[in-house]
Design an enzyme around this catalytic site. Sequence first.
Site, PDB file in Angstrom:
ATOM      1  N   ARG A 150      -6.824  22.851 -63.563  1.00  0.00           N
ATOM      2  CA  ARG A 150      -6.959  23.069 -62.128  1.00  0.00           C
ATOM      3  C   ARG A 150      -5.810  22.417 -61.370  1.00  0.00           C
ATOM      4  O   ARG A 150      -5.422  22.881 -60.291  1.00  0.00           O
ATOM      5  CB  ARG A 150      -8.307  22.528 -61.647  1.00  0.00           C
ATOM      6  CG  ARG A 150      -8.656  22.923 -60.225  1.00  0.00           C
ATOM      7  CD  ARG A 150     -10.078  22.546 -59.859  1.00  0.00           C
ATOM      8  NE  ARG A 150     -11.033  23.413 -60.537  1.00  0.00           N
ATOM      9  CZ  ARG A 150     -11.863  23.008 -61.486  1.00  0.00           C
ATOM     10  NH1 ARG A 150     -11.848  21.743 -61.876  1.00  0.00           N
ATOM     11  NH2 ARG A 150     -12.692  23.841 -62.051  1.00  0.00           N
ATOM     12  N   ALA A 151      -5.243  21.354 -61.924  1.00  0.00           N
ATOM     13  CA  ALA A 151      -4.115  20.687 -61.271  1.00  0.00           C
ATOM     14  C   ALA A 151      -2.922  21.638 -61.157  1.00  0.00           C
ATOM     15  O   ALA A 151      -2.259  21.697 -60.115  1.00  0.00           O
ATOM     16  CB  ALA A 151      -3.722  19.438 -62.055  1.00  0.00           C
TER      17      ALA A 151
END
Length: 627
Positions: free
Chosen positions: A271-272
Amino acid sequence: MNFPFSAIVGQAQLQRALMLCAVDPSMGGVLIRGDKGTAKSTAARALADVLPQIDTVAGCAFNCGAGAVSEHCDACASGTPRQAPVPFVTLPLGATEDRVIGSVDLARALQGGQRVFQPGLLAAAHRGVLYIDEVNLLADHLVDVLLDVAAMGVNSVQREGLSIRHPARFTLVGTMNLEEGDLRPQLLDRFALMVEVAAPREKTVRSEVVRRRIAFEADPAAFSAAWDEQQQALHRQLAEAQRLLPQVTLDDAMLDLISHLCCEFDVASLRADIVMHKASRALAALDGRLHVTPADLRAAAELVLPHRRRRKPFEQPGLDRDRLDELMREASPPPPAQDDAGASEDGEQTPPEQQGEEQVFAAAPSAAAPRIVVESTAGSSSAGRRSEAMGASRGRVVRAVPDEQPTSIAIGATLLSAAMREPGHVQVTRADLHQQIRVGKSANLILFVVDASGSMAAQRRMEAVKGAVLALLTDAYQRRDTVAVIAFRGQSAQLLLAPTGSVERAEQGLSELPTGGRTPLPHALHLALDTLDKSAHRAPALMVLLTDGKANVPLAADGDAWRESLELAGQLAERGVPALVLDTESGYLRLGRAAQLAQTLGAECLTLEQLSADNLALTIRARLAPT
C-alpha cells in the site's frame, strides 16, 4: 464555526497532507500524531470549509452521485441534483455499532411493521471525511468495522432480518497523542499519510498562534471574514488540482524510484507504493503541474513511509531524512567527474564508544533462545485484548436473544418483535423482551517494579535487567496489553510510567532511569499496591519485580525494611495478584531474599543467570481470570 484553515500558523506539512487527501480522496486519509494543544483537531475540522462541493441528490442519505445511485435510497429516484458541501462526519469514541453501520428504522417498524434500513455514520460519510479524534482510543469492535469497510469500500449490514450493502468510501482523518497508546497495525496502515506535529519553538510563531486564537474566540465571525479571501483562494486551488489530477503523469523511472525507496526503508506493505504514487501526483496537481518530479516523490515519502517502516516494537517511528536524501541523490544523474585528490585516505570508522553514545542503562543484546512460559494460578487461559469474553457487561453487541428477564434490554429487537407480531398496533409484552449479548475483550496490566538502587549498579547486571524488561515489553506490545513501570532507589519509589498502552514510552522511561543509592523496597511494594488498586476496575494485572531483595529503607522511621517488604508481599498475595520475581543478586555469597519474596508472593522466581545477557528470550503468558 471552525477556525479558518488558512489562518493556521506553523503547521505547513499538516496543512499540505490534508490538502493532498482533498485532491485525491482515494488515497485513504491522514493520521495526525502529536502532543496535546498542537492544532491537530483545529486543522482537521477547518479542512471542511475549503473543500470543493460535490454533486449529489437533494434529500439523499447516502450522498449518492450522478450515475452512482444506491438501490436503498428512495430520494435518488425522485430527488433533484444539487451541489452540496463535502460531508464531514465525526465518529465519537462512545458511538454504538448500530449508530456507525446503521440499523432498523424503529419509527417505520412501529408504524407499519416494515423492516426499513436507517443509515448510520458510514453512510453519511460516503464521498466525504470521517473524522475521529483520539483514534487510538477507539473501541476494538469499531476498529474492526472500519477495517472491513475501508478494505471493501462497502458497508454490509446483516442483522435483525436486514441484508443491506451500500457504498462507503471516505477519507479517514484521525488525531492521536502517543501518550495514550498506539494504533493497531492494520488500522495504522490504512492511513495513507501520517504527520507528526509539535508546538512551535520560536517565540514569534507561538505568540502569533495565541494572538490569532484569542481574536477568533473574541469574534469568530469577524475573524473568519478577515480570512475569507485566503479561504477562497485555497478553495479554488483545491478545485483546480482535482481537475488537473487525471492529467498528471508519472513515468516508469519515477515508479521504479518509488519501489526502490520502499525496499530500502524495509516497508512490507505494498500500500505504501500505491499511496506514494497517488500522493506524488496529487502534489504535482496541487502545484499546477502535469508531471511528477523527484521533489514530489521526496515530499510524498516523508508523509507515506514513517508509519510504515517500523518493523520492531520499540523502534521509534520516523524517517531518516539523511538516508532519504542519499537515496534520492543516487537515483539522480551522476554529476560531472571531479578530481578525487581530496578523497579521504583514512578508511577507518570511528569506534562506537568514541561517538558520544550514552551507555546508561543500555539493553543487553539477545539471541534466539528457549522461550520461558510463566503462568499464574488464576485458573483461566484467557489473557490480553485478543481474548474475547462472551456475556461481558461492555463490548460490542453480537446478537439479541429472547429473554423475559433481561439485564440489558435490546430495545430495537424488543420493539421489532412487538411490531412484527401485530403490525399497526404495537404493544410490548414480556414475551417480546430481548437480551443483548455482548463480546468484550479483557486487557492485562503488566506492572514492572524495577530496583535501581546502588546494590544493582553494576553495569553488566543492569544491562541484563534492561534486556529482560524489553523482552517482557515486547510481549506486552504483541498482545496489546497495558504497561506501568515503578522504579525505586534512594529514599522512595516513583511511578515512572502510569498505566499506558504505549510501550515505546515505557522503553524510553527505562532508558532514562537513573541508578544508585539505597534500596527502598517497601516503598516500591506499597506503591505497587496503590497502582494495582487504582487500575483494578480496568484490567487483570501481573506484577514483575526485578530486585535482589536487599531492602534497607523502611516505610516507618523505626521500622524494619525487610519485615515490611514481606508484609506487603503477603498483602499482594492475599489479593491474588499474579507475580514474577527476577532475582538480580549475584556473587558467591547470596542472601536469597528475592526467592523469599517470591515464596511470600506465591510467584515464580528466576535468577539473573537464567536471563543471561547473551541468551535472552523471555515471554510472559499470564493466565488471568476474566474481570
